[in-house]
Write an enzyme that holds these catalytic residues in place. Structure first.
Site, short mmCIF file in Angstrom:
data_model
loop_
_atom_site.label_atom_id
_atom_site.label_comp_id
_atom_site.label_asym_id
_atom_site.label_seq_id
_atom_site.Cartn_x
_atom_site.Cartn_y
_atom_site.Cartn_z
N VAL A 114 22.93 -17.55 25.13
CA VAL A 114 22.27 -16.60 25.59
C VAL A 114 24.03 -15.50 26.25
CG1 VAL A 114 22.59 -15.26 28.36
CG2 VAL A 114 21.89 -17.50 28.62
N GLY A 115 23.61 -13.61 25.02
CA GLY A 115 24.19 -12.66 24.54
C GLY A 115 24.86 -12.04 26.19
N THR A 120 18.48 -6.22 19.64
CA THR A 120 18.41 -6.03 20.63
C THR A 120 17.62 -4.34 20.84
OG1 THR A 120 20.67 -6.95 21.28
CG2 THR A 120 19.24 -5.57 22.85
N GLY A 144 26.76 -9.93 20.36
CA GLY A 144 26.68 -10.28 22.08
C GLY A 144 28.01 -10.75 22.22
#
Length: 319
Positions: free
Chosen positions: A215-216, A186, A240
């Site tokens: 999705v994190g 990220t 995440g």
């Protein structure tokens, strides 16, 4: 109070063979350049929102990091990118998730913040919104690099494991300072401007070999990204699912507001105690409304940097 910008490019464990590699210098140079750009924006009385948006856009443009160009591949060999931006003054936020044609997801998130009554768009809806608002669209191959594709092949050869993008013990010559096969991929930025406003932005390409649709925390307000002028701006990088379960970014703010903890204590409690307790790993960057900063991480390293206006920028990878 002094304006400041803080950035991160992911956290993880070190590649043992890469402590003094040329690639380390490339990472440091990229971090330094981006922090300096953020300082310049703040020095010219630009807003914290502008500074974090531009810093993350530059991180997206740099293939060294897992966001934008250089994003990792899903199990199906595709790209799915996420981003979030939050303004601490208005508490407005914008996010996109699961996109594969928007060149800079952070710009799409910023556009959602400024030009939509909604907070988050996903997949085709997010791309239609971005296209309608004149953002640059690209073919998915734009995000691909050979290094990321080789990561996917290694992951799929390793019993189908899902790899976080920078941990590990690879001994390959010229390896990244933080192992790209298992790094938390990220990028993010937080800033305080001369008007006393805070802002945060986070962007990611996800996890190598992840299932399509996963999705994190990165695009989720309060999990991977949060800003509130009364307390703090936060951008997270790490496991995440754990950062979502702990609402990590908002929890730093809540500990400051409701428990009266100073920023360093609040950030350490979230990363070193709460995230650790659930088996999570990673870190975060944060700046409070006085200009104090915190960059805790419970992994071996985190790509990071900060710069106060008028000061010498600082970048780091190792502890």
């Amino acid at each position: 109070m002094k304006p400041v910008i803080v950035i991160h490019g992911g956290a993880g464990a070190l590649s043992r063979s890469a402590m003094s590699s040329d690639k380390e210098q490339r990472y440091r140079a990229a971090l330094l350049s981006i922090v300096t750009r953020g300082q310049d924006i703040l020095a010219a009385h630009g807003s914290a929102l502008d500074a974090v948006t531009e810093a993350v856009r530059l991180l997206e443009e740099c293939p060294l990091f897992n966001a934008g160009r250089g994003s990792v591949f899903t199990h199906q060999g595709t790209h799915e990118l996420d981003a979030c931006v939050m303004d601490g003054h208005s508490l407005q936020a914008g996010a996109v998730t699961g996109v594969s044609h928007i060149r800079n997801p952070v710009l799409a998130a910023r556009t959602v913040l400024e030009r939509s009554p909604h907070v988050m768009f996903t997949a085709a809806g997010a791309e239609a919104f971005a296209r309608d608002h004149g953002l640059e669209m690209v073919e998915p191959t734009f995000f691909s690099t050979d290094e990321r594709y080789q990561q996917l092949l290694r992951a799929q050869a390793g019993a189908g494991q899902i790899l976080l993008d920078h941990d590990g013990e690879r001994q390959a010559q010229g390896a990244d300072p933080i192992d790209p096969d298992r790094k938390f991929g990220t990028v993010g930025a937080v800033a305080l401007d001369a008007a006393g406003n805070l802002a945060a932005a986070t962007s990611t390409g996800g996890m190598t070999n992840k299932q399509v649709g996963r999705v994190g925390d990165s695009p989720i307000v309060g999990a991977g990204c949060y800003a509130n002028n009364q307390t703090v701006a936060v951008s997270c990088t790490g496991t995440g699912e754990v950062f979502m379960r702990t609402v990590a970014a908002y929890d730093v703010s809540a500990l400051m507001e409701y428990a009266s903890l100073p920023l360093p204590d609040a950030a350490d409690k979230v990363v070193m105690a709460k995230i650790n307790a659930l088996g999570g790993s990673g870190g975060l960057i944060a700046v409070d409304h006085y200009g104090n900063i915190a960059l805790p991480f419970n992994s071996e390293g985190m790509y990071r940097g900060y710069g106060y206006v008028g000061g010498t920028p600082v970048v780091g990878i190792y502890r």
